[in-house]
Design a protein around this motif. Structure first.
Motif, PDB file in Angstrom:
ATOM      1  N   VAL A  49       0.848  -1.199   0.000  1.00 54.89           N
ATOM      2  CA  VAL A  49       0.000   0.000   0.000  1.00 54.89           C
ATOM      3  C   VAL A  49       0.881   1.246   0.000  1.00 54.89           C
ATOM      4  CG1 VAL A  49      -1.796   1.264   1.248  1.00 54.89           C
ATOM      5  CG2 VAL A  49      -1.778  -1.235   1.265  1.00 54.89           C
ATOM      6  N   GLY A  50       0.650   2.126  -0.959  1.00 54.74           N
ATOM      7  CA  GLY A  50       1.505   3.293  -1.084  1.00 54.74           C
ATOM      8  C   GLY A  50       2.888   2.895  -1.577  1.00 54.74           C
ATOM      9  N   ALA A  51       2.914   2.007  -2.550  1.00 54.28           N
ATOM     10  CA  ALA A  51       4.174   1.433  -3.019  1.00 54.28           C
ATOM     11  C   ALA A  51       5.100   2.468  -3.635  1.00 54.28           C
ATOM     12  CB  ALA A  51       3.890   0.326  -4.041  1.00 54.28           C
ATOM     13  N   GLY A  52       4.539   3.536  -4.188  1.00 56.32           N
ATOM     14  CA  GLY A  52       5.362   4.565  -4.784  1.00 56.32           C
ATOM     15  C   GLY A  52       6.155   4.049  -5.966  1.00 56.32           C
ATOM     16  N   MET A  71      -7.167   5.167   2.302  1.00 55.56           N
ATOM     17  CA  MET A  71      -8.115   5.326   3.400  1.00 55.56           C
ATOM     18  C   MET A  71      -9.467   4.675   3.104  1.00 55.56           C
ATOM     19  SD  MET A  71      -7.371   9.203   4.769  1.00 55.56           S
ATOM     20  CE  MET A  71      -7.728   9.996   3.191  1.00 55.56           C
ATOM     21  N   GLU A  72      -9.675   4.310   1.836  1.00 50.52           N
ATOM     22  CA  GLU A  72     -10.964   3.723   1.456  1.00 50.52           C
ATOM     23  C   GLU A  72     -10.763   2.840   0.226  1.00 50.52           C
ATOM     24  OE1 GLU A  72     -15.591   5.229   1.292  1.00 50.52           O
ATOM     25  OE2 GLU A  72     -14.004   6.611   0.697  1.00 50.52           O
ATOM     26  N   MET A  73     -10.303   1.623   0.465  1.00 48.60           N
ATOM     27  CA  MET A  73      -9.959   0.712  -0.624  1.00 48.60           C
ATOM     28  C   MET A  73     -11.157  -0.156  -1.007  1.00 48.60           C
ATOM     29  SD  MET A  73      -6.017  -0.220   0.415  1.00 48.60           S
ATOM     30  CE  MET A  73      -6.214  -0.304   2.193  1.00 48.60           C
ATOM     31  N   ARG A  74     -12.141   0.482  -1.599  1.00 49.83           N
ATOM     32  CA  ARG A  74     -13.403  -0.204  -1.898  1.00 49.83           C
ATOM     33  C   ARG A  74     -13.264  -1.295  -2.948  1.00 49.83           C
ATOM     34  NH1 ARG A  74     -18.034   4.556  -2.178  1.00 49.83           N
ATOM     35  NH2 ARG A  74     -17.973   5.156   0.034  1.00 49.83           N
ATOM     36  N   ARG A  77      -5.519   6.281  10.933  1.00 54.08           N
ATOM     37  CA  ARG A  77      -6.342   5.214  11.521  1.00 54.08           C
ATOM     38  C   ARG A  77      -7.238   4.557  10.462  1.00 54.08           C
ATOM     39  NH1 ARG A  77      -7.558   3.747  16.591  1.00 54.08           N
ATOM     40  NH2 ARG A  77      -6.490   5.567  17.457  1.00 54.08           N
ATOM     41  N   ALA A  78      -7.714   5.341   9.504  1.00 60.11           N
ATOM     42  CA  ALA A  78      -8.558   4.783   8.444  1.00 60.11           C
ATOM     43  C   ALA A  78      -7.763   3.814   7.579  1.00 60.11           C
ATOM     44  CB  ALA A  78      -9.143   5.906   7.586  1.00 60.11           C
ATOM     45  N   VAL A  79      -6.510   4.142   7.297  1.00 60.99           N
ATOM     46  CA  VAL A  79      -5.669   3.247   6.501  1.00 60.99           C
ATOM     47  C   VAL A  79      -5.413   1.949   7.247  1.00 60.99           C
ATOM     48  CG1 VAL A  79      -3.418   2.967   5.394  1.00 60.99           C
ATOM     49  CG2 VAL A  79      -4.575   5.177   5.317  1.00 60.99           C
ATOM     50  N   VAL A 115      -8.974  -6.018   4.857  1.00 60.92           N
ATOM     51  CA  VAL A 115      -8.722  -6.852   3.683  1.00 60.92           C
ATOM     52  C   VAL A 115      -7.706  -7.965   3.928  1.00 60.92           C
ATOM     53  CG1 VAL A 115      -9.327  -4.955   2.145  1.00 60.92           C
ATOM     54  CG2 VAL A 115      -6.929  -5.351   2.729  1.00 60.92           C
ATOM     55  N   LEU A 116      -7.103  -7.995   5.123  1.00 58.37           N
ATOM     56  CA  LEU A 116      -6.202  -9.091   5.466  1.00 58.37           C
ATOM     57  C   LEU A 116      -7.004 -10.341   5.830  1.00 58.37           C
ATOM     58  CD1 LEU A 116      -3.316  -7.778   7.763  1.00 58.37           C
ATOM     59  CD2 LEU A 116      -3.070  -8.992   5.592  1.00 58.37           C
ATOM     60  N   THR A 117      -6.480 -11.501   5.450  1.00 60.43           N
ATOM     61  CA  THR A 117      -7.091 -12.743   5.892  1.00 60.43           C
ATOM     62  C   THR A 117      -6.830 -12.926   7.381  1.00 60.43           C
ATOM     63  OG1 THR A 117      -5.069 -13.945   5.324  1.00 60.43           O
ATOM     64  CG2 THR A 117      -6.799 -13.849   3.644  1.00 60.43           C
TER      65      THR A 117
END
Length: 230
Positions: A75-78, A112-115, A138-140, A147-149
């Motif tokens: 996430v945020g791999a840049g 913050m919102e990975m729908r 906190r949202a991230v 989304v983690l198992t």
């Protein structure tokens, strides 16, 4: 009833229709292309600071020790993901996510919102040097947990005693103390917690955490966490 396949147009998307309900498939990874990409990342983006080197060493050492499971999302791999470290010993399904479409990541969106992702999809998440750049850390963290198992791992790194580093489109909002990081990650089981630099003026914090298999696990497990300084 035979299992319905997901159309190519829906791969990598979470959909809910009459024909395909909550279907989600990640894109297939070509191993040859992946190996070439890793080699290019290593050649083009060496660690130019001690802090960056410590972060990559942390990911390399503990991704192997804890056998981080795929699929993996950074996430945020840049421009330089953690793929070379995570996949050093074995090529795994590794995907990248960033808000900037120009970086060519596998997925584009707001952390913050990975729908686009349903719950319990990824075995591992990386989030390195990202939380200081988002309006609501906190949202991230909450989205990463979602989304983690169950039992899946996440690696977080954040800065504290470092210079302001922002550029157009990438604001620099926050700094995090060790206590602040523990509070942010309180919904996880802490497996490793590293403070980089002097205890009174740490450069940053590195943590490897695990999503509990159930709500009891976070309180029922006696945290045998490894807390130490780098």
């Amino acid at each position: 009833m035979p299992k319905q396949s997901v159309p190519d147009s829906l791969r990598g998307s979470w959909v809910h229709t009459g024909q395909v309900e909550r279907a989600f498939e990640l894109p297939t990874i070509n191993r040859m292309s992946q190996a070439q990409r890793i080699a290019r990342l290593l050649d083009d983006h060496p660690a130019r600071t001690t802090r960056r080197k410590k972060i990559r060493e942390f990911i390399l050492e503990y991704s192997s020790q804890f056998e981080l499971g795929p699929p993996i999302l950074d996430v945020g791999a840049g421009y330089r993901s953690g793929e070379p470290e995570v996949c050093k010993h074995k090529l795994l399904d590794f995907y990248t996510f960033d808000i900037n479409p120009e970086l060519g990541t596998d997925f584009v969106g707001d952390a913050m919102e990975m729908r686009q992702f349903p719950p319990d999809v990824f075995g591992t998440r990386l989030c390195t040097e990202v939380l200081e750049h988002v309006a609501c850390p906190r949202a991230v963290v909450s989205e990463i947990r979602r989304v983690l198992t169950p039992g899946g791992f996440a690696i977080f790194t954040v800065p504290f005693w470092v210079a302001v580093h922002e550029k157009k489109g990438v604001p620099d909002y926050w700094r995090f103390t060790p206590s602040g990081v523990l509070l942010l990650l309180s919904s996880f089981i802490i497996e490793l917690f590293r403070v980089s630099g002097p205890s009174r003026k740490p450069e940053g914090i590195l943590a490897l955490v695990r999503k509990p298999s159930n709500d009891f696990a976070i309180n029922g497990k006696e945290n045998s966490s490894d807390f130490s300084a780098l």
